[in-house]
Design a protein around this motif. Structure first.
Motif, PDB file in Angstrom:
ATOM      1  N   TRP A 129      17.745  -2.402 -11.665  1.00 39.73           N
ATOM      2  CA  TRP A 129      16.224  -2.839 -11.227  1.00 39.73           C
ATOM      3  C   TRP A 129      15.152  -1.478 -11.612  1.00 39.73           C
ATOM      4  CZ3 TRP A 129      16.031  -7.834 -10.003  1.00 39.73           C
ATOM      5  CH2 TRP A 129      17.131  -8.141  -9.362  1.00 39.73           C
ATOM      6  N   THR A 130      14.055  -2.101 -11.867  1.00 41.03           N
ATOM      7  CA  THR A 130      12.912  -0.896 -12.189  1.00 41.03           C
ATOM      8  C   THR A 130      11.863  -1.350 -11.098  1.00 41.03           C
ATOM      9  OG1 THR A 130      13.263  -0.812 -14.481  1.00 41.03           O
ATOM     10  CG2 THR A 130      11.265  -0.052 -13.772  1.00 41.03           C
ATOM     11  N   LEU A 131      11.661  -0.490 -10.265  1.00 45.38           N
ATOM     12  CA  LEU A 131      10.340  -0.676  -9.383  1.00 45.38           C
ATOM     13  C   LEU A 131       8.933  -0.152 -10.171  1.00 45.38           C
ATOM     14  CD1 LEU A 131      12.442   0.537  -6.264  1.00 45.38           C
ATOM     15  CD2 LEU A 131      12.457  -1.690  -7.161  1.00 45.38           C
ATOM     16  N   THR A 132       7.845  -1.053  -9.841  1.00 45.79           N
ATOM     17  CA  THR A 132       6.717  -0.275 -10.533  1.00 45.79           C
ATOM     18  C   THR A 132       5.557  -0.354  -9.528  1.00 45.79           C
ATOM     19  OG1 THR A 132       6.186  -2.545 -11.186  1.00 45.79           O
ATOM     20  CG2 THR A 132       7.469  -1.269 -12.589  1.00 45.79           C
ATOM     21  N   PHE A 133       4.801   0.754  -9.692  1.00 47.61           N
ATOM     22  CA  PHE A 133       3.695   1.055  -8.742  1.00 47.61           C
ATOM     23  C   PHE A 133       2.341   1.291  -9.572  1.00 47.61           C
ATOM     24  CE2 PHE A 133       7.856   2.390  -7.298  1.00 47.61           C
ATOM     25  CZ  PHE A 133       7.951   1.526  -5.894  1.00 47.61           C
ATOM     26  N   GLU A 134       1.252   0.528  -9.169  1.00 51.40           N
ATOM     27  CA  GLU A 134       0.149   0.710  -9.770  1.00 51.40           C
ATOM     28  C   GLU A 134      -1.030   0.429  -8.911  1.00 51.40           C
ATOM     29  OE1 GLU A 134      -2.389  -1.537 -11.591  1.00 51.40           O
ATOM     30  OE2 GLU A 134      -1.166  -3.139 -11.954  1.00 51.40           O
ATOM     31  N   PRO A 135      -2.223   1.280  -8.739  1.00 53.24           N
ATOM     32  CA  PRO A 135      -2.267   2.491  -9.628  1.00 53.24           C
ATOM     33  C   PRO A 135      -1.329   3.495  -8.833  1.00 53.24           C
ATOM     34  CG  PRO A 135      -4.179   2.061  -8.094  1.00 53.24           C
ATOM     35  CD  PRO A 135      -3.207   0.822  -8.145  1.00 53.24           C
ATOM     36  N   ALA A 136      -0.759   4.146  -9.455  1.00 52.34           N
ATOM     37  CA  ALA A 136      -0.013   5.307  -8.777  1.00 52.34           C
ATOM     38  C   ALA A 136      -0.005   6.762  -9.798  1.00 52.34           C
ATOM     39  CB  ALA A 136       1.373   4.912  -8.438  1.00 52.34           C
ATOM     40  N   VAL A 137       0.211   7.899  -9.206  1.00 49.84           N
ATOM     41  CA  VAL A 137       0.434   8.763  -9.794  1.00 49.84           C
ATOM     42  C   VAL A 137       1.535   9.750  -9.070  1.00 49.84           C
ATOM     43  CG1 VAL A 137      -1.863   9.024 -10.971  1.00 49.84           C
ATOM     44  CG2 VAL A 137      -1.459  10.374  -8.771  1.00 49.84           C
ATOM     45  N   THR A 138       2.294  10.733  -9.894  1.00 45.11           N
ATOM     46  CA  THR A 138       3.472  11.435  -9.377  1.00 45.11           C
ATOM     47  C   THR A 138       3.275  12.901  -9.984  1.00 45.11           C
ATOM     48  OG1 THR A 138       5.679  11.733  -8.814  1.00 45.11           O
ATOM     49  CG2 THR A 138       5.205  10.695 -10.917  1.00 45.11           C
ATOM     50  N   ALA A 139       3.571  13.659  -9.323  1.00 44.06           N
ATOM     51  CA  ALA A 139       3.893  15.185  -9.968  1.00 44.06           C
ATOM     52  C   ALA A 139       5.365  15.363 -10.111  1.00 44.06           C
ATOM     53  CB  ALA A 139       3.491  15.914  -8.630  1.00 44.06           C
ATOM     54  N   LEU A 140       6.211  14.285  -9.982  1.00 44.47           N
ATOM     55  CA  LEU A 140       7.722  14.532 -10.345  1.00 44.47           C
ATOM     56  C   LEU A 140       7.751  14.228 -11.810  1.00 44.47           C
ATOM     57  CD1 LEU A 140       8.963  12.779  -7.286  1.00 44.47           C
ATOM     58  CD2 LEU A 140       8.920  15.039  -7.529  1.00 44.47           C
ATOM     59  N   ALA A 141       8.663  14.798 -12.461  1.00 44.82           N
ATOM     60  CA  ALA A 141       9.156  14.600 -13.838  1.00 44.82           C
ATOM     61  C   ALA A 141      10.084  13.528 -13.979  1.00 44.82           C
ATOM     62  CB  ALA A 141       9.952  15.906 -14.393  1.00 44.82           C
ATOM     63  N   VAL A 142       9.933  12.807 -15.181  1.00 42.17           N
ATOM     64  CA  VAL A 142      10.640  11.761 -15.299  1.00 42.17           C
ATOM     65  C   VAL A 142      12.128  12.232 -15.372  1.00 42.17           C
ATOM     66  CG1 VAL A 142      11.589  10.127 -17.276  1.00 42.17           C
ATOM     67  CG2 VAL A 142       9.098  10.239 -16.681  1.00 42.17           C
ATOM     68  N   GLY A 143      13.011  11.279 -14.746  1.00 42.28           N
ATOM     69  CA  GLY A 143      14.471  11.816 -14.482  1.00 42.28           C
ATOM     70  C   GLY A 143      14.573  12.523 -13.065  1.00 42.28           C
ATOM     71  N   THR A 144      13.540  12.772 -12.349  1.00 41.86           N
ATOM     72  CA  THR A 144      13.800  13.243 -11.023  1.00 41.86           C
ATOM     73  C   THR A 144      14.316  12.129 -10.004  1.00 41.86           C
ATOM     74  OG1 THR A 144      11.907  14.704 -11.372  1.00 41.86           O
ATOM     75  CG2 THR A 144      12.695  14.366  -9.031  1.00 41.86           C
ATOM     76  N   GLU A 145      15.208  12.510  -9.167  1.00 44.21           N
ATOM     77  CA  GLU A 145      15.698  11.537  -8.201  1.00 44.21           C
ATOM     78  C   GLU A 145      14.749  11.756  -7.000  1.00 44.21           C
ATOM     79  OE1 GLU A 145      19.809  12.282  -6.773  1.00 44.21           O
ATOM     80  OE2 GLU A 145      20.632  12.503  -8.676  1.00 44.21           O
ATOM     81  N   VAL A 146      14.723  10.312  -6.429  1.00 47.05           N
ATOM     82  CA  VAL A 146      13.937  10.147  -5.068  1.00 47.05           C
ATOM     83  C   VAL A 146      14.922   9.461  -4.375  1.00 47.05           C
ATOM     84  CG1 VAL A 146      11.802   9.956  -6.509  1.00 47.05           C
ATOM     85  CG2 VAL A 146      13.038   7.769  -6.308  1.00 47.05           C
ATOM     86  N   HIS A 147      14.551   9.552  -2.971  1.00 50.59           N
ATOM     87  CA  HIS A 147      15.239   8.902  -2.036  1.00 50.59           C
ATOM     88  C   HIS A 147      14.460   7.906  -1.137  1.00 50.59           C
ATOM     89  CE1 HIS A 147      18.377  11.500  -3.307  1.00 50.59           C
ATOM     90  NE2 HIS A 147      17.804  12.524  -3.212  1.00 50.59           N
ATOM     91  N   ARG A 148      15.117   7.051  -0.670  1.00 49.36           N
ATOM     92  CA  ARG A 148      14.471   5.806   0.285  1.00 49.36           C
ATOM     93  C   ARG A 148      13.777   6.537   1.446  1.00 49.36           C
ATOM     94  NH1 ARG A 148      16.954   0.518   2.552  1.00 49.36           N
ATOM     95  NH2 ARG A 148      16.039   0.824   4.631  1.00 49.36           N
ATOM     96  N   GLY A 149      12.471   6.013   1.330  1.00 52.77           N
ATOM     97  CA  GLY A 149      11.467   6.551   2.537  1.00 52.77           C
ATOM     98  C   GLY A 149      10.864   8.053   2.497  1.00 52.77           C
ATOM     99  N   ARG A 150      11.181   8.536   1.246  1.00 56.16           N
ATOM    100  CA  ARG A 150      10.670   9.811   0.884  1.00 56.16           C
ATOM    101  C   ARG A 150       9.614   9.545   0.019  1.00 56.16           C
ATOM    102  NH1 ARG A 150      13.803  13.963   3.451  1.00 56.16           N
ATOM    103  NH2 ARG A 150      12.104  15.045   2.667  1.00 56.16           N
ATOM    104  N   PRO A 151       8.305  10.464   0.130  1.00 60.31           N
ATOM    105  CA  PRO A 151       7.293  10.512  -0.686  1.00 60.31           C
ATOM    106  C   PRO A 151       7.685  10.782  -2.139  1.00 60.31           C
ATOM    107  CG  PRO A 151       6.815  11.617   1.143  1.00 60.31           C
ATOM    108  CD  PRO A 151       8.177  11.486   1.228  1.00 60.31           C
ATOM    109  N   PHE A 152       7.036  10.090  -3.149  1.00 61.56           N
ATOM    110  CA  PHE A 152       7.198  10.354  -4.382  1.00 61.56           C
ATOM    111  C   PHE A 152       5.939  10.323  -5.341  1.00 61.56           C
ATOM    112  CE2 PHE A 152       6.928   5.808  -4.408  1.00 61.56           C
ATOM    113  CZ  PHE A 152       6.251   5.479  -5.686  1.00 61.56           C
ATOM    114  N   GLY A 153       5.094   9.777  -4.812  1.00 61.40           N
ATOM    115  CA  GLY A 153       3.520   9.896  -5.250  1.00 61.40           C
ATOM    116  C   GLY A 153       2.303   9.481  -4.552  1.00 61.40           C
ATOM    117  N   THR A 154       1.281   9.058  -5.103  1.00 64.79           N
ATOM    118  CA  THR A 154       0.068   8.765  -4.180  1.00 64.79           C
ATOM    119  C   THR A 154      -0.538   7.582  -5.118  1.00 64.79           C
ATOM    120  OG1 THR A 154      -1.249  10.297  -5.458  1.00 64.79           O
ATOM    121  CG2 THR A 154      -0.354  10.969  -3.275  1.00 64.79           C
ATOM    122  N   VAL A 155      -1.388   6.743  -4.154  1.00 65.64           N
ATOM    123  CA  VAL A 155      -2.136   5.910  -4.760  1.00 65.64           C
ATOM    124  C   VAL A 155      -3.305   6.246  -5.458  1.00 65.64           C
ATOM    125  CG1 VAL A 155      -3.602   3.584  -4.220  1.00 65.64           C
ATOM    126  CG2 VAL A 155      -1.266   4.024  -3.098  1.00 65.64           C
TER     127      VAL A 155
END
Length: 194
Positions: A129-155
């Motif tokens: 699956w691919t989860l998409t969010f918009e409008p959204a930005v992140t400081a994380l680089a492509v390839g960075t692992e993210v974990h359930r319930g943990r912040p990854f970006g902002t609206v």
């Protein structure tokens, strides 16, 4: 006259036999349907499938994903198109102000962060699956692992319908078919019962 009586009687006998055969098929179909329900119910009991009164605890049942906005409310529901190229609402809109923190609905990897058609998009790969969010930005680089319930970006950024009021969350398969994200917010538990 006797010949006509015999023909009429023969027609009545044939009609009665057809009706009896139809009733027999109906009874058989009803019996098969009832048996199927019993087997399904027995299987569910044997597997311990529970979707209603789940307990959110270690070893209890919980949704497969969490809402990407903590305490957020869904303001527009999924309305998927019949074909991938047709119009529709390919996700859910969640109430969120500009700058609201987004949390990962599930473990995954940042697979995209940037602009798509003028919209600010962040994507997370989660299995097939691919989860998409918009409008959204992140400081994380492509390839960075993210974990359930943990912040990854902002609206933040631009959107075609969510500017400053919500974030659009979509879930799609590798074949570009979108599915309802709310499906993974419902608690489920499957356990084997000996």
């Amino acid at each position: 006259m006797g010949h006509h009586d015999e023909q009429a009687r023969a027609r009545r006998v044939r009609r009665r036999r057809r009706l009896e055969a139809m009733r027999g098929r109906r009874r058989l179909n009803a019996l098969v349907a009832a048996s199927t329900l019993v087997v399904a119910a027995t299987t569910m009991v044997a597997l311990g499938v529970r979707t209603g009164d789940c307990v959110y605890a270690e070893g209890g049942c919980e949704p497969s994903m969490v809402l990407p906005v903590r305490g957020g409310a869904i303001m527009a529901r999924f309305d998927g198109p019949a074909q991938v190229w047709l119009a529709g609402h390919r996700g859910v809109d969640i109430e969120a102000d500009e700058g609201t923190t987004l949390v990962a609905p599930a473990d995954g990897t940042v697979s995209f962060a940037g602009k798509v058609g003028g919209k600010s998009v962040v994507s997370i790969a989660h299995g097939a699956w691919t989860l998409t969010f918009e409008p959204a930005v992140t400081a994380l680089a492509v390839g960075t692992e993210v974990h359930r319930g943990r912040p990854f970006g902002t609206v933040s950024g631009s959107s075609d319908h969510c500017d400053g009021a919500c974030v659009h969350w979509g879930v799609r398969t590798t074949g570009r078919r979108y599915v309802d994200p709310e499906r993974w917010l419902r608690p489920q538990r499957v356990v084997l019962v000996e």
